[in-house]
Design an enzyme around this catalytic site. Structure first.
Site, mmCIF file in Angstrom:
data_model
loop_
_atom_site.group_PDB
_atom_site.id
_atom_site.type_symbol
_atom_site.label_atom_id
_atom_site.label_comp_id
_atom_site.label_asym_id
_atom_site.label_seq_id
_atom_site.Cartn_x
_atom_site.Cartn_y
_atom_site.Cartn_z
ATOM 1 C CB SER A 158 -38.777 14.252 45.592
ATOM 2 O OG SER A 158 -39.747 15.230 45.827
ATOM 3 C CD GLU A 364 -46.026 12.545 43.464
ATOM 4 O OE1 GLU A 364 -46.590 11.725 42.723
ATOM 5 O OE2 GLU A 364 -45.350 12.231 44.447
#
Lengths: 385, 254
Positions: A158, A364
């Protein structure tokens, strides 16, 4: 026990809501369509102190903690899920981790820029063949005396190609598994040997940049090692226990956005002579969304409260992330049904909600991983930390 | 330069107004700083940045008005004063202007700023009455303000154009949309606001000789809900005739 926000928290919520409505909402559709990352939003967030949670004031922290941070991020992510990455990417990821493990020089050099929004932050763990099994990563960092040389590639990072400063995890003791990983601070603007390739094939989160990072003999100065050599795995887990709050909060906020939209639509849309909200089956769907939305929000608050009080929060964080992601996917799915054919049209936000909701099941820590953490702690197989 | 900003806490502009026993029910409604007063706060902070001095924000209201004052402090104002309205039997623009004038007359001020109108009762009276009570000039609906050598040059909107007025300070200025873009309170600003002084004044202690309201609200009513449209059936020519008849006889617009 007190469920009311404090006066400051109320002000934070009002401010963040106002900010999101004025500075983010006007660009949602345009940026979605163009897959455009509007860098200046992060700059503005930094200027207003929205990136400085739980960071000492000497490094630019805003004097507030986790609870205020999730309250603010919730309002921002509710307007546009892609912006849920802002606080994790700069504050809860790199800045907070450098603050915990860094030397005074590292803190002074990197935290203020991450907190002020001068830098775009990032963290790189995942590789093409290493996801949930973090210790299986292949990127190497070879000790050359006064510097390290990094080789290998990171995937699905990201903010990767927009990042100025980020954390990168690499193997410093091959064959030692979790005990052979170290964490590095990488200055992307001044490090030759890193190719950053934007990924444009994502299902959702279009305005949030994602990249592949290829390191080819990238030289990282010795002083950019964060924490102890071969101590990176522990740092990584510590960091993920923080950055996952960005997912949990973003997912809870998305479920709230779906619910608000669905309630409005159900009250306005008339069929068989009455608003569709009067029909029991729509009510069933609204009730499910409301229940899950409320539960998700309070699980996020609870995890934030534990962190503010320096209590073990891993199980609470995993519960918040797992539950909120389920709530978001479910809410996006139901919202699309309630909106009927309009829900399937890109003229309405349902498609974006559904696209953006699906990320949470993977990023995550997949839902499987979080289920394992929750159960493992509950069964006494691992400590809560 | 000492700057005073008078603000009012109003309903959120998107709030649903509910009448209960003939009175406006404020329960559960989120309250905000009157949007025009936000322009005044922003202008005050800009003047302070240029000339230095202190910005004091003053509001006449109940206990919740402290939230509005705290928000103004979080935006950067230095001190807050709440004139506690709950101690008053009845309140109108006259009473508010009198207590504000009395309270402000006891503090140093070079300029007073406020919004041109409050979005709730829309009376536009308090600021000008306040100026009158303090015997200072006032300029309303200002979209541009320059201060030099103790003279304020205010540009205001008038019908079909603008008017530029010069007034000596101290003066009362009310802000119109366009004067500036109000800032957001920053997170450190919110933290600092808690530590700033917020003084609560009981209006009875101000020594205003007459605190009785001069105006009494007889009745509040909500706008009549919009009626559904009317569909005229039939052949086009016939339907058009019917439409014309209805516009003339029922709607009385022709």
């Amino acid at each position: 026990m007190n469920f009311a926000l404090t006066e400051e928290q109320q002000m934070v919520q009002d401010m963040a809501r106002n900010f999101a409505e004025k500075e983010i909402a006007p660009y949602v559709e345009e940026d979605e369509e163009n897959h455009y990352y509007r860098r200046e939003i992060l700059t503005k967030m930094g200027e207003l102190g929205l990136l400085g949670w739980s960071i000492p004031e000497e490094y630019g922290g805003n004097g507030m903690g986790w609870m205020e941070g999730v309250i603010a991020l919730y309002e921002i992510a509710k307007v546009h899920t892609s912006w849920r990455l802002s606080i994790s990417g700069n504050c809860w990821g790199p800045a907070m981790t450098i603050n915990e493990y860094g030397t005074p020089e590292q803190k002074e050099k990197y935290i203020p820029g991450l907190v002020s929004g001068e830098y775009v932050g990032s963290f790189a763990i995942t590789e093409a063949n290493s996801g949930s099994d973090v210790a299986s990563m292949k990127m190497t960092a070879e000790d050359k005396g006064d510097h390290f040389v990094l080789n290998g590639s990171k995937m699905w990072i990201s903010g990767g190609h927009t990042s100025d400063v980020g954390l990168v995890y690499a193997v410093t003791n091959p064959g030692a598994g979790a005990k052979g990983i170290s964490c590095f601070i990488v200055d992307y603007n001044n490090t030759p040997g890193i190719e950053r390739i934007p990924i444009h094939t994502k299902f959702g989160m279009w305005p949030a940049p994602t990249s592949e990072l290829v390191f080819e003999n990238a030289i990282i100065p010795k002083e950019n090692l964060l924490g102890p050599l071969n101590g990176g795995f522990k740092i990584c887990m510590w960091m993920l226990n923080n950055t996952r709050m960005g997912c949990a909060t973003g997912a809870a906020a998305l479920s709230a956005a779906c619910l608000e939209g669905a309630v409005q639509y159900a009250n306005e849309r008339t069929q068989f002579g009455q608003p569709i909200g009067k029909f029991q089956m729509i009510q069933q769907q609204i009730a499910e969304m409301k229940l899950e939305d409320e539960a998700a929000k309070y699980l996020v608050y609870k995890a934030a409260w534990l962190k503010d009080n320096k209590l073990p929060s891993q199980q609470a964080t995993s519960m918040a992330k797992l539950y909120a992601c389920n709530a978001a996917v479910h809410a996006a799915n139901l919202a699309m049904k309630i909106y009927g054919s309009y829900g399937y049209s890109t003229e309405y936000p349902c498609a974006r909600w559904l696209r953006d909701a699906k990320q949470f099941e993977t990023l995550e820590g997949t839902s499987n991983i979080h289920t394992m953490i929750v159960a493992g702690i509950e069964l006494g197989y691992q400590p809560d930390r | 330069m000492n700057i005073v900003v008078v603000i009012k806490q109003t309903f959120d502009t998107e709030a649903k107004i509910v009448l209960k026993d003939g009175q406006i029910d404020p329960s559960g409604v989120s309250l905000v700083i009157n949007p025009y007063d936000e322009f005044a706060i922003e202008e005050a902070l800009r003047i302070q940045k240029k000339f230095g001095g202190e910005v004091t924000v003053v509001s006449c209201g109940g206990p919740r008005s402290q939230e509005a004052i705290r928000t103004a402090l979080a935006m950067g104002c230095d001190k807050g004063v709440q004139i506690d309205e709950t101690a008053l039997e009845s309140v109108d623009e006259y009473v508010r202007a009198e207590v504000l004038a009395k309270a402000i007359s006891e503090m140093p001020y070079d300029i007073i700023l406020g919004g041109r109108i409050a979005v709730d009762d829309r009376s536009s009276q308090v600021a000008v009455r306040l100026a009158e009570a303090l015997n200072i000039p006032s300029v309303s609906s200002v979209v541009k303000l320059d201060i030099e050598n103790n003279i304020a040059t205010a540009t205001r909107e008038i019908d079909g154009g603008t008017e530029i007025i010069e007034v000596p300070l101290p003066a009362m200025i009310t802000a119109q949309k366009g004067l500036n873009e109000p800032r957001y309170p920053t997170m450190p600003g919110i933290m600092k606001a808690r530590k700033k002084e917020l003084k609560v004044i009981n209006p009875a202690d101000l020594g205003v000789s007459d605190l009785s309201a001069k105006m009494k609200v007889q009745n509040y009513s909500l706008p009549t809900p919009r009626q559904g449209g009317k569909k005229i059936e039939g052949e086009p020519a016939e339907a058009a005739r019917e439409l014309a008849r209805l516009l003339r006889e029922e709607a009385k617009v022709l």
